[in-house]
Enzyme design. Structure first.
Site, PDB file in Angstrom:
ATOM      1  N   ARG A   1       0.844  -1.198   0.000  1.00 44.99           N
ATOM      2  CA  ARG A   1       0.000   0.000   0.000  1.00 44.99           C
ATOM      3  C   ARG A   1       0.880   1.249   0.000  1.00 44.99           C
ATOM      4  NH1 ARG A   1      -4.547  -0.181   4.513  1.00 44.99           N
ATOM      5  NH2 ARG A   1      -5.296   1.615   3.321  1.00 44.99           N
TER       6      ARG A   1
ATOM      7  N   CYS B   1      -1.284   5.662   9.360  1.00 45.25           N
ATOM      8  CA  CYS B   1      -1.654   4.405   8.700  1.00 45.25           C
ATOM      9  C   CYS B   1      -2.795   4.723   7.740  1.00 45.25           C
ATOM     10  CB  CYS B   1      -2.047   3.349   9.735  1.00 45.25           C
ATOM     11  SG  CYS B   1      -3.442   3.835  10.791  1.00 45.25           S
TER      12      CYS B   1
END
Length: 278
Positions: free
Chosen positions: A175, A233
């Site tokens: 990611r 995050c």
């Protein structure tokens, strides 16, 4: 005070004269609510706290799990019996992310003594700890939040820290690189951030790595005693677990609560891709 407690130590503390208050914060991203699991079996004396409605505000431009309204959070903690003079231990199903979110919020709001059960429910049962289905009824607590005890970043602060210090991206490496993005609208990372998947802070059995190993890992990423460190995050939940791991290693860190879900809500914010800090 250590930010975590082992299952065996918690058993001893619960048998003592001043046992800590237990918060069950079971949560699964995209999964069913945690309350049915709590009702099916929880640590004796634990009170269920809902991450989505009590430890986060409604999703929107500020991210998928923004800070809750302080009044909502305060009411939830008092309902759970949280007091300023009583130690608190949070646990979840074992991943540790949701429990770390509760730990971080309570510490940020000024509670002096909060820890996470290392390994969560799985570690408790493996150590022979009992579970119960009995409802827990506690007197209302007296906790009054005083925000600011832990450092907090907004989007501009995270961007600035990535330039002058160390901003860690706690998501999966793919990611960060921009190869996949299963949740948010844009793939990639905040320019200047360093990939540091929070899953690498945990041993195969689900326990956090020892403090010495965590310190070694973070030092390799540039997080040393004299570094200014921040973490983000996807939505500010797994990053709280990274802040917890940094605390265990003796390294303070700021949390960007809005994280990638807030960052990408504004198309004007820059996005970097690839394996390197940039």
């Amino acid at each position: 005070m250590n930010a975590i407690v082992t299952a065996s130590d918690l058993m001893d503390e619960l048998a003592g004269e001043r046992p800590p208050l237990l918060l069950d914060v079971r949560y699964q991203l995209g999964g069913p609510p945690g309350r049915p699991a709590y009702e099916a079996g929880h640590l004796p004396g634990a009170v269920y706290v809902d991450l989505e409605s009590e430890l986060a505000g409604p999703p929107g431009p500020a991210g998928r799990h923004p800070l809750p309204e302080l009044s909502v959070f305060a009411a939830a903690m008092r309902r759970a019996g949280v007091r300023g003079d009583r130690r608190v231990v949070a646990y979840d199903g074992g991943q540790g992310w949701a429990a770390a979110r509760a730990w971080w919020l309570l510490r940020w709001a000024g509670h002096p003594s909060v820890r996470v059960l290392d390994g969560g429910l799985a570690a408790w049962t493996e150590a022979g700890g009992p579970l119960t289905t009995e409802a827990t009824a506690l007197p209302e607590g007296d906790f009054e939040p005083r925000p600011g005890a832990l450092p907090l970043l907004d989007a501009d602060g995270a961007a600035a820290l990535a330039r002058r210090g160390l901003l860690l991206d706690a998501r999966a490496a793919e990611r960060y690189r921009g190869e996949v993005e299963p949740i948010d609208p844009v793939a990639g990372h905040i320019p200047g951030a360093v990939s540091a998947p929070t899953t690498e802070n945990v041993a195969p059995g689900g326990l956090l790595l020892p403090a010495e190993q965590l310190a070694e890992r973070f030092a390799g990423l540039g997080a040393t005693a004299d570094a200014e460190v921040g973490v983000y995050c996807g939505s500010g939940v797994s990053a709280a677990h990274q802040v917890l791991a940094l605390a265990v290693a003796g390294l303070p860190a700021a949390l960007y609560v809005g994280s990638w879900s807030e960052w990408t809500a504004d198309p004007a914010r820059p996005v970097a891709t690839g394996p390197d800090r940039g």
